[in-house]
Design an enzyme around this catalytic site. Structure first.
Site, PDB file in Angstrom:
ATOM      1  N   CYS A 123       0.879  -1.176   0.000  1.00  0.00           N
ATOM      2  CA  CYS A 123       0.000   0.000   0.000  1.00  0.00           C
ATOM      3  C   CYS A 123       0.915   1.223   0.000  1.00  0.00           C
ATOM      4  O   CYS A 123       2.087   1.113  -0.365  1.00  0.00           O
ATOM      5  CB  CYS A 123      -0.946  -0.011   1.205  1.00  0.00           C
ATOM      6  SG  CYS A 123      -0.116   0.193   2.800  1.00  0.00           S
ATOM      7  N   LYS A 124       0.425   2.352   0.425  1.00  0.00           N
ATOM      8  CA  LYS A 124       1.242   3.554   0.394  1.00  0.00           C
ATOM      9  C   LYS A 124       2.369   3.513   1.423  1.00  0.00           C
ATOM     10  O   LYS A 124       3.518   3.776   1.110  1.00  0.00           O
ATOM     11  CB  LYS A 124       0.371   4.793   0.622  1.00  0.00           C
ATOM     12  CG  LYS A 124       1.153   6.094   0.563  1.00  0.00           C
ATOM     13  CD  LYS A 124       0.250   7.291   0.726  1.00  0.00           C
ATOM     14  CE  LYS A 124       1.050   8.585   0.688  1.00  0.00           C
ATOM     15  NZ  LYS A 124       0.180   9.754   0.833  1.00  0.00           N
TER      16      LYS A 124
END
Length: 100
Positions: A63-64
């Site tokens: 994810c980020k």
């Protein structure tokens, strides 16, 4: 839970390993690029997407920043999947990107 650094991932990508990366970011985030070959399944859609996943295949989740993918890893581990969380997520990844 298994984890992997972005350096380890880059080494596997450079070695042309057969990797199965799942990007759990939202649509607007993946517009900025994904790890080459990654499959996009937003975090909220993971429970409804289990039929797309194979329990015999190891997955790397990203994810980020690493928190949402960690949550996805915990859930998928409970369902019997072999998953690894990418530490630091895309904020730590400085390799090649693919745009979908």
């Amino acid at each position: 839970m298994k984890t992997m650094t972005t350096e380890e991932l880059l080494n596997l990508l450079d070695a042309n390993e057969d990797l199965h990366v799942i990007d759990v970011r939202e649509d607007f985030e993946v517009a900025d690029g994904v790890i080459p070959g990654a499959v996009h399944i937003p975090l909220g859609e993971i429970p409804n997407s289990l039929e797309q996943l194979d329990k015999s295949v190891p997955y790397i989740l990203v994810c980020k920043g690493g928190v949402r993918s960690e949550n996805a890893c915990q859930y998928l581990e409970e369902q019997g999947y072999d998953v690894t969380n990418l530490e630091g997520g895309m904020l730590s990844y400085d390799g090649e990107l693919e745009f979908k």
